[in-house]
Design a protein around this motif. Structure first.
Motif, PDB file in Angstrom:
ATOM      1  N   UNK A  37       0.795  -1.228   0.000  1.00 24.10           N
ATOM      2  CA  UNK A  37       0.000   0.000   0.000  1.00 24.10           C
ATOM      3  C   UNK A  37       0.834   1.289   0.000  1.00 24.10           C
ATOM      4  N   UNK A  38       2.134   1.206   0.261  1.00 21.32           N
ATOM      5  CA  UNK A  38       2.958   2.404   0.397  1.00 21.32           C
ATOM      6  C   UNK A  38       4.296   2.215  -0.306  1.00 21.32           C
ATOM      7  N   UNK A  39       4.979   3.331  -0.491  1.00 19.69           N
ATOM      8  CA  UNK A  39       6.277   3.288  -1.176  1.00 19.69           C
ATOM      9  C   UNK A  39       7.450   3.485  -0.237  1.00 19.69           C
ATOM     10  N   UNK A  40       7.200   3.847   0.996  1.00 23.52           N
ATOM     11  CA  UNK A  40       8.264   4.036   1.964  1.00 23.52           C
ATOM     12  C   UNK A  40       7.670   4.208   3.347  1.00 23.52           C
ATOM     13  N   UNK A  41       8.536   4.094   4.352  1.00 20.91           N
ATOM     14  CA  UNK A  41       8.099   4.157   5.747  1.00 20.91           C
ATOM     15  C   UNK A  41       8.993   5.114   6.525  1.00 20.91           C
ATOM     16  N   UNK A  42       8.350   6.032   7.230  1.00 20.17           N
ATOM     17  CA  UNK A  42       9.004   6.824   8.270  1.00 20.17           C
ATOM     18  C   UNK A  42       8.483   6.249   9.576  1.00 20.17           C
ATOM     19  N   UNK A  43       9.388   5.899  10.464  1.00 20.95           N
ATOM     20  CA  UNK A  43       8.946   5.305  11.721  1.00 20.95           C
ATOM     21  C   UNK A  43       9.679   5.924  12.904  1.00 20.95           C
ATOM     22  N   UNK A  44       8.880   6.327  13.882  1.00 23.29           N
ATOM     23  CA  UNK A  44       9.403   6.681  15.186  1.00 23.29           C
ATOM     24  C   UNK A  44       8.963   5.541  16.099  1.00 23.29           C
ATOM     25  N   UNK A  45       9.818   4.528  16.241  1.00 17.21           N
ATOM     26  CA  UNK A  45       9.416   3.363  17.023  1.00 17.21           C
ATOM     27  C   UNK A  45       9.392   3.599  18.523  1.00 17.21           C
ATOM     28  N   UNK A  46       9.848   4.784  18.956  1.00 19.57           N
ATOM     29  CA  UNK A  46       9.876   5.129  20.376  1.00 19.57           C
ATOM     30  C   UNK A  46      10.595   4.017  21.150  1.00 19.57           C
ATOM     31  N   UNK A  47      10.058   3.610  22.271  1.00 20.77           N
ATOM     32  CA  UNK A  47      10.735   2.613  23.110  1.00 20.77           C
ATOM     33  C   UNK A  47      10.918   1.265  22.415  1.00 20.77           C
ATOM     34  N   UNK A  51      13.768  11.686  -1.808  1.00 17.83           N
ATOM     35  CA  UNK A  51      15.038  11.626  -2.522  1.00 17.83           C
ATOM     36  C   UNK A  51      15.394  10.183  -2.898  1.00 17.83           C
ATOM     37  N   UNK A  52      15.238   9.274  -1.946  1.00 22.03           N
ATOM     38  CA  UNK A  52      15.541   7.866  -2.227  1.00 22.03           C
ATOM     39  C   UNK A  52      14.654   7.323  -3.341  1.00 22.03           C
ATOM     40  N   UNK A  53      13.371   7.642  -3.287  1.00 21.37           N
ATOM     41  CA  UNK A  53      12.446   7.162  -4.308  1.00 21.37           C
ATOM     42  C   UNK A  53      12.771   7.755  -5.663  1.00 21.37           C
ATOM     43  N   UNK A  54      13.115   9.030  -5.690  1.00 20.06           N
ATOM     44  CA  UNK A  54      13.472   9.683  -6.947  1.00 20.06           C
ATOM     45  C   UNK A  54      14.751   9.072  -7.519  1.00 20.06           C
ATOM     46  N   UNK A  55      15.722   8.802  -6.648  1.00 20.06           N
ATOM     47  CA  UNK A  55      16.991   8.221  -7.081  1.00 20.06           C
ATOM     48  C   UNK A  55      16.799   6.823  -7.649  1.00 20.06           C
ATOM     49  N   UNK A  56      15.811   6.106  -7.128  1.00 16.83           N
ATOM     50  CA  UNK A  56      15.522   4.753  -7.608  1.00 16.83           C
ATOM     51  C   UNK A  56      14.539   4.744  -8.769  1.00 16.83           C
ATOM     52  N   UNK A  57      14.072   5.935  -9.174  1.00 21.43           N
ATOM     53  CA  UNK A  57      13.130   6.015 -10.270  1.00 21.43           C
ATOM     54  C   UNK A  57      11.714   5.656  -9.900  1.00 21.43           C
ATOM     55  N   UNK A  58      11.387   5.666  -8.601  1.00 16.88           N
ATOM     56  CA  UNK A  58      10.035   5.309  -8.172  1.00 16.88           C
ATOM     57  C   UNK A  58       9.113   6.503  -8.012  1.00 16.88           C
ATOM     58  N   UNK A  59       9.667   7.677  -7.804  1.00 18.29           N
ATOM     59  CA  UNK A  59       8.826   8.862  -7.643  1.00 18.29           C
ATOM     60  C   UNK A  59       8.767   9.593  -8.973  1.00 18.29           C
ATOM     61  N   UNK A  60       7.607  10.067  -9.341  1.00 17.12           N
ATOM     62  CA  UNK A  60       7.502  10.765 -10.620  1.00 17.12           C
ATOM     63  C   UNK A  60       7.676  12.263 -10.493  1.00 17.12           C
ATOM     64  N   UNK A  61       7.622  12.772  -9.255  1.00 19.39           N
ATOM     65  CA  UNK A  61       7.868  14.172  -9.038  1.00 19.39           C
ATOM     66  C   UNK A  61       6.794  15.106  -9.584  1.00 19.39           C
ATOM     67  N   UNK A  62       5.628  14.575  -9.961  1.00 22.49           N
ATOM     68  CA  UNK A  62       4.582  15.393 -10.540  1.00 22.49           C
ATOM     69  C   UNK A  62       3.542  15.835  -9.527  1.00 22.49           C
ATOM     70  N   UNK A  63       3.733  15.530  -8.262  1.00 23.33           N
ATOM     71  CA  UNK A  63       2.817  15.997  -7.235  1.00 23.33           C
ATOM     72  C   UNK A  63       1.449  15.376  -7.295  1.00 23.33           C
ATOM     73  N   UNK A  64       1.367  14.124  -7.708  1.00 21.76           N
ATOM     74  CA  UNK A  64       0.059  13.481  -7.854  1.00 21.76           C
ATOM     75  C   UNK A  64      -0.443  12.854  -6.577  1.00 21.76           C
ATOM     76  N   UNK A  65       0.310  12.966  -5.489  1.00 20.30           N
ATOM     77  CA  UNK A  65      -0.151  12.461  -4.201  1.00 20.30           C
ATOM     78  C   UNK A  65      -0.051  10.961  -4.058  1.00 20.30           C
ATOM     79  N   UNK A  66       0.759  10.315  -4.870  1.00 20.28           N
ATOM     80  CA  UNK A  66       0.937   8.863  -4.709  1.00 20.28           C
ATOM     81  C   UNK A  66       1.565   8.565  -3.369  1.00 20.28           C
TER      82      UNK A  66
END
Length: 154
Positions: free
Chosen positions: A64-74, A138-153
């Protein structure tokens, strides 16, 4: 992007504000959504105090997603299961901590999640989420996964 927040982060703004700052989880959620939108992405922001719920969200992110930001806390310091889930999904991961965990109690110096994260941001307060989302873009763009067109993917 999936933005996951672990235990006790629902108490932001009232829990030890001298350490974690005055911002609430609602502030963090708004910041993440705004930042993602600016980057041409969408942020699905969640928080749970339950390890299994976080692991289920990581599993769901696989399709369902292209990347994860996680604050796993404890759970950073205790959850091998969360670490294994992040490793298994094959998505870029950026770990975030509001405080600099290396300047805190010794038990906080080691994070199981860091070993499988593409980057770690700690000590930048809520701005760390902006840095994490920007780096994921940046990582997604470098891997060619982000299109940079602001489509909200995601």
């Amino acid at each position: 992007m999936l933005v996951l927040n672990g235990p006790n982060l629902d108490l932001l703004g009232t829990r030890e504000p001298h350490l974690y700052g005055p911002h609430t989880l609602a502030d963090v959620e708004r910041l993440c959504r705004t930042t993602a939108h600016t980057l041409g992405l969408a942020a699905d922001v969640r928080q749970s105090n339950h390890e299994g719920v976080l692991i289920d969200a990581v599993h769901e992110a696989r399709t369902a997603h292209r990347g994860i930001v996680i604050n796993p806390a404890a759970y950073s310091h205790t959850s091998i299961a969360l670490r294994d889930a992040l490793a298994a999904v094959g998505l870029p991961v950026v770990e975030v901590h509001l405080t600099n965990i290396h300047r805190r109690e010794p038990f906080r110096h080691h994070s199981h999640v860091s070993a499988v994260a593409d980057a770690v941001v700690c000590g930048a307060g809520v701005h760390g989420y902006v840095l994490a989302l920007t780096h994921l873009a940046h990582l997604l763009d470098a891997d060619g996964h982000a299109d940079g067109h602001g489509d909200g993917d995601r």
